[in-house]
Design a protein around this motif. Structure first.
Motif, mmCIF file in Angstrom:
data_model
loop_
_atom_site.group_PDB
_atom_site.id
_atom_site.type_symbol
_atom_site.label_atom_id
_atom_site.label_comp_id
_atom_site.label_asym_id
_atom_site.label_seq_id
_atom_site.Cartn_x
_atom_site.Cartn_y
_atom_site.Cartn_z
ATOM 1 N N GLU A 147 0.826 -61.346 8.041
ATOM 2 C CA GLU A 147 1.841 -60.878 7.085
ATOM 3 C C GLU A 147 3.096 -61.754 7.130
ATOM 4 O O GLU A 147 3.647 -62.124 6.098
ATOM 5 N N THR A 148 3.574 -62.044 8.351
ATOM 6 C CA THR A 148 4.792 -62.854 8.445
ATOM 7 C C THR A 148 4.511 -64.314 8.109
ATOM 8 O O THR A 148 5.375 -64.996 7.565
ATOM 9 N N GLU A 149 3.311 -64.788 8.399
ATOM 10 C CA GLU A 149 2.948 -66.155 8.002
ATOM 11 C C GLU A 149 2.957 -66.274 6.485
ATOM 12 O O GLU A 149 3.504 -67.226 5.928
ATOM 13 N N PRO A 191 6.481 -66.386 13.873
ATOM 14 C CA PRO A 191 6.062 -65.833 12.573
ATOM 15 C C PRO A 191 4.604 -66.136 12.222
ATOM 16 O O PRO A 191 4.052 -65.516 11.318
ATOM 17 N N GLU A 202 4.626 -64.378 4.396
ATOM 18 C CA GLU A 202 6.015 -64.247 3.965
ATOM 19 C C GLU A 202 6.758 -65.571 4.131
ATOM 20 O O GLU A 202 7.570 -65.949 3.288
ATOM 21 N N LEU A 223 12.618 -63.226 8.758
ATOM 22 C CA LEU A 223 11.233 -62.766 8.750
ATOM 23 C C LEU A 223 11.109 -61.622 9.756
ATOM 24 O O LEU A 223 11.497 -61.787 10.925
ATOM 25 N N ALA A 224 10.608 -60.505 9.331
ATOM 26 C CA ALA A 224 10.365 -59.343 10.196
ATOM 27 C C ALA A 224 11.612 -58.953 10.985
ATOM 28 O O ALA A 224 11.525 -58.567 12.154
#
Length: 188
Positions: free
Chosen positions: A116-118, A111, A120, A142-143
């Protein structure tokens, strides 16, 4: 709203003269009648601590503060030590790295590879911490990838920073006081 006639502020003892002057200037500009300043550790312990040497631990964003408070005829902050890189962000960064490792182990998804995922992950961190503390574990998505994080994992990641704090404390005959910010951290 009620108008406050006189205001006493509780502040960490490590504030510099420049920081205090700035704070007093802001208070004056806001038309606050600041009539006194008191050390947070002393204010917190004064009505609850018996005679002896106590420690008061407070957690700030980038540092932990360790105050040695002696109580006899008076309550006084005998020493204060700031521990940089032992504040709330250090705990969060450790947990984020742990969670990323768990995602990689459990799903092969990293992530932290994408901004973006970090982000989130950071956004979901508080809710995940609360769920772990209440239920012992929490699923995190996540994702489209899911990983399970346990309270024990978080506590294990916290111990190194807690040990950094306890190594700085000397002997004490009284109690150890911690703020709510400390108490809410897994493993603290």
């Amino acid at each position: 709203h009620k108008h406050i006639e006189n205001l006493v502020l509780a502040l960490p003892a490590h504030y510099t003269q420049t920081q205090l002057s700035l704070l007093m200037g802001i208070g004056q500009h806001c038309q606050l009648n600041i009539v006194g300043l008191v050390d947070t550790a002393v204010a917190s312990l004064s009505s609850r601590a018996g005679a002896g040497r106590h420690y008061f631990i407070d957690m700030h964003l980038h540092q932990a503060l360790i105050s040695q408070v002696d109580v006899d005829n008076e309550v006084r902050n005998s020493s204060i030590e700031a521990l940089p890189n032992a504040g709330l962000t250090a705990y969060q960064d450790n947990w984020v790295r742990l969670i990323a490792e768990q995602f990689i182990q459990q799903t092969r998804f990293n992530p932290l590879h994408k901004a973006e995922t970090e982000q989130e992950l950071y956004n979901q961190l508080d809710a995940m911490l609360q769920a772990c503390q209440q239920q012992g574990e929490a699923p995190l998505e996540l994702a489209g990838y899911k990983a399970k994080i346990t309270l024990q994992m978080l506590e294990d990641k916290t111990h190194a920073l807690i040990n950094k704090i306890t190594r700085k404390m000397g002997n004490y005959s009284g109690q150890l006081f911690i703020t709510e910010r400390c108490n809410s951290l897994p493993g603290f």
